[in-house]
Enzyme design. Structure first.
Site, PDB file in Angstrom:
ATOM      1  N   GLY A 265      42.315  35.489  50.283  1.00  0.00           N
ATOM      2  CA  GLY A 265      41.566  34.261  50.062  1.00  0.00           C
ATOM      3  C   GLY A 265      41.961  33.129  50.964  1.00  0.00           C
ATOM      4  O   GLY A 265      42.841  33.239  51.815  1.00  0.00           O
ATOM      5  N   GLU A 288      50.010  43.777  50.053  1.00  0.00           N
ATOM      6  CA  GLU A 288      48.990  44.788  49.738  1.00  0.00           C
ATOM      7  C   GLU A 288      48.000  44.929  50.864  1.00  0.00           C
ATOM      8  O   GLU A 288      47.432  45.981  51.087  1.00  0.00           O
ATOM      9  CB  GLU A 288      48.141  44.350  48.541  1.00  0.00           C
ATOM     10  CG  GLU A 288      48.873  44.083  47.299  1.00  0.00           C
ATOM     11  CD  GLU A 288      47.923  43.688  46.191  1.00  0.00           C
ATOM     12  OE1 GLU A 288      48.181  44.104  45.067  1.00  0.00           O
ATOM     13  OE2 GLU A 288      46.929  42.964  46.443  1.00  0.00           O
TER      14      GLU A 288
END
Lengths: 500, 500
Positions: A265, A288
């Site tokens: 984001g 991740e």
């Protein structure tokens, strides 16, 4: 051209169309698919399955690494095929079906999502659909832009459908590090001691007998949307960078910080971009997902190494990276998500974890998943895999949104995914609250003072003051604790007096 | 007699009285003490410090392993000495001061509580008080009935006061396994691969220059209260044992199960005692605390090995075990709490974790700490260290209490310590809900049906049905979600109509 990507030559005769592959699925099957943060997902077979729904109505349980791209989840949901979905999703159409109760969604820690299969809690996987760069001579599958749960799925599945994605350059070979801990009682130590530790193999071991079909595709991953910095995200990034500089001055962090994890984001990208200018060097990531900002940091000579389970980037970044992958390969590694998100490694490496909160309460509890306590947004993802075991667990959120009608700092979080015990730092555009070593009453004062939006500070202070009169370790007025959310449901704003 | 317990002979001249030792403490000091589940705690110095309060008024921050015995926490609290206390306590007098806001309490995961010190987030420890069996020739301290955080405290403290407890037999030597991961960036792998793995040393390394005083004591640990089985705890134990048998039949567990962890208390003891009669063999424990039931299982030939951070038993069991310690020593090991509760090891060993909930909500969120959302009971302890990473995370609670006036299954938990993502099984005397692989709406039906008390089932079902009409992944009626707790505060019962 496909011949060089299917090195076990006997499998070349298994090539069929996606529509033909779709006929292999039956009612009540448990289906598993590659795909993590929209990277390395099934491009053809699942879409064909959705399209076949009128002719072949069925219900399946669908497991993935994390989110799928290309609106595939939405197509499956709208076709009425999904009975149950786990462990994560980001699709608006699927979200609607989840919140109406039409699709059952199991919202799981991404690092633990393979466990239900490995331990046979879900007793079987009927078909696994796995996107591959190529199939090796021994039948091993080389993944593409993500690893996700594909190794666990391939091991458990009765049948495997491989989607060979011809658009992913063969230079990607070697970026993956496939390691399995095995299952109890022979579970192995994960011997990762720094972000760059290579402990496994470049491909997923597969019994070639299980590969029942191969589908050729040439569609690239759904690109990540480009999130330009705005005033709020820049302010949040600035507070965090200032904090890191302060910790360096205190001698608690070196200029290389510690291995970084960051969620997807705007804010995460803004923070990471901020490292380009700051006095930070030889950074590493153990995360991740590798996003645009990581490649920008590599190009700037600031980031030495990035470990993750997927690469999810904008179209421009995709083109830049995959047209010149040999340049980036020495700096990155893709791991199975039970390794990228392993508690064992996260704790050992002393990760600095940065994730986005939907809301935080005044005591430091974080809601990462639910709107108004009830409606699923995306899922917990890996946030608690990291927050629970990180050296520094940081949550970022804007202080308010919807023209000030929603406060993201609330008296009591309406759903809790990351508890007060797992949250070290909260940051909004207004400031940063370092909660380490603080009792709840100390935390409340700091969060309200440093993080809350000015429009809500008085009411939060009043709530806290009144609650303290009643006493308790974590003072609350139970009848008012969730009233801000109720007020929003009724009036469309959390503000008591609507400012016109 | 003390000479054989102080093998570094020059330290023998450091022996002073507890009252003299109390004069070493100054205002605003950070004090650390041994002690875990009331075992191996300071017997003399902290009590003397409490007694010295009128003459030497001061405020300290007190860190321990976990709870202290002998009402020491209460004495310190009532003497007004405690400014801040972490990471756990069970003392009624201290609890009162915490809930009134007079003492700041930081409720921490026990497995992470040493981290604030190791990483210098709390920049210094002024004095550590450590109960010891003996001091070795090199100054190393051999602990007594617990290890707790003593190794971290000894490493960090400026000064160490050792309490040599003459009542603990020297045969205890060798039961401890002191291992430190070290600190970042040189944190080591914890190479434990089964409950009995011995990876460290029998004593805590200490710079002998830091030992400023030695106090001799001969008081034994506060005994654990004996919790006889009653109808409810027996029923809970029976449900769990039946579940384990079922899992064995399904081939998911062997007759030795997997390493067990169990919290303190009646239910845990009842479950463990139940293994004596069942078809279970070669059990092992990897837990925080070794209780009576573990020694009974060893005597019955059912338990091969128990690893923990402390031994906390009834007086009768204490006498039996410590008068014949050589018999038990091959079966037990005591570790630092960051090793007994290490995420890395808990995940690798595939622990079956059994802990007590204060309340569970219909979606599987667990409150482990707070009464009515506000008042601290004891603290989260190690429950989430285990639940977060266990193979099976089980929470037990009675379905109702206070003559039926409290339902322990509620619409929404009033405080959340173990989230829905970390809870696999909920058990009450009414039955067991296996939540693995279930979405929230499935969980709610199962928890209400299997676990709730009959008096509350209708209202829970009504709540759930009405909430589902509004929709959502986790349907709630926000205005009613905490109304059961408010009702209890007002009427003294959660029941809508009071049954006379």
């Amino acid at each position: 051209m496909y011949e060089e990507r299917i090195k076990r030559t006997e499998l070349q005769q298994k090539i069929i169309s996606a529509d033909q592959a779709a006929t292999l699925f039956k009612d009540q099957m448990v289906v598993a698919s590659s795909g993590f943060t929209k990277a390395g997902d099934s491009k053809a077979v699942l879409k064909a399955l959705a399209a076949s729904a009128p002719a072949n109505p069925l219900k399946i349980t669908l497991l993935t690494g994390a989110s799928l791209g290309h609106d595939t989840d939405g197509a499956l949901a709208e076709a009425g095929i999904l009975h149950k979905r786990m462990p994560f999703q980001v699709d608006p159409a699927l979200r609607k079906k989840i919140n109406s109760g039409d699709v059952l969604f199991v919202d799981q820690h991404l690092g633990e999502s393979a466990e239900l299969i490995n331990e046979k809690i879900i007793p079987r996987v009927d078909i696994a659909v796995i996107e591959a760069l190529m199939i090796e001579a021994d039948g091993s599958i080389v993944p593409t832009t993500s690893v996700g749960n594909s190794a666990a799925f391939a091991a458990a599945a009765d049948k495997i459908i491989v989607e060979i994605n011809m658009s992913v350059p063969l230079s990607v070979y070697g970026v993956h590090d496939i390691f399995s801990t095995g299952v109890w009682p022979h579970k192995r130590i994960i011997p990762i001691t720094d972000a760059g530790s290579r402990i496994g193999q470049p491909a997923i071991p597969v019994d070639p007998e299980k590969i029942v079909a191969i589908v050729l595709t040439d569609t690239t991953d759904s690109p990540a949307s480009i999130n330009e910095r705005d005033e709020k995200t820049s302010a949040i990034a600035a507070h965090l960078l200032e904090f890191f500089s302060h910790e360096i001055k205190k001698g608690r962090l070196p200029h290389s910080l510690r291995p970084l994890q960051s969620g997807i984001g705007k804010v995460a990208n803004a923070v990471l971009e901020g490292f380009i200018d700051g006095d930070f060097h030889h950074l590493t990531m153990y995360s991740e997902v590798i996003q645009d900002s990581a490649f920008n940091l590599i190009d700037a000579g600031k980031l030495d190494f990035a470990s993750a389970s997927s690469i999810t980037v904008s179209q421009a970044c995709y083109n830049r990276v995959f047209s010149n992958f040999e340049k980036y390969k020495p700096h990155i590694i893709l791991r199975p998500q039970d390794i990228s998100n392993a508690a064992e490694v996260i704790r050992r490496l002393g990760i600095i974890s940065i994730n986005t909160a939907i809301e935080c309460d005044i005591y430091g509890n974080v809601n990462s998943t639910h709107i108004g306590g009830t409606a699923m947004m995306n899922g917990i993802g890996g946030s608690n895999d990291f927050a629970r075991n990180a050296y520094l667990s940081i949550f970022v959120t804007q202080s308010s949104s919807k023209a000030g009608g929603i406060s993201h700092i609330v008296p009591m979080a309406s759903h809790i995914d990351n508890t007060e015990h797992d949250v070290d730092i909260i940051v909004t555009e207004n400031g940063l609250a370092d909660l380490r070593g603080l009792a709840p009453r100390e935390r409340a004062r700091l969060i309200i003072s440093n993080c809350a939006h000015a429009s809500y500070k008085d009411e939060l202070n009043n709530y806290f003051t009144e609650a303290c009169k009643r006493g308790g370790q974590t003072p609350h007025l139970l009848q008012e604790a969730l009233s801000w959310h109720s007020r929003f449901n009724e009036n469309g704003t959390m503000l008591k007096t609507v400012h016109v």
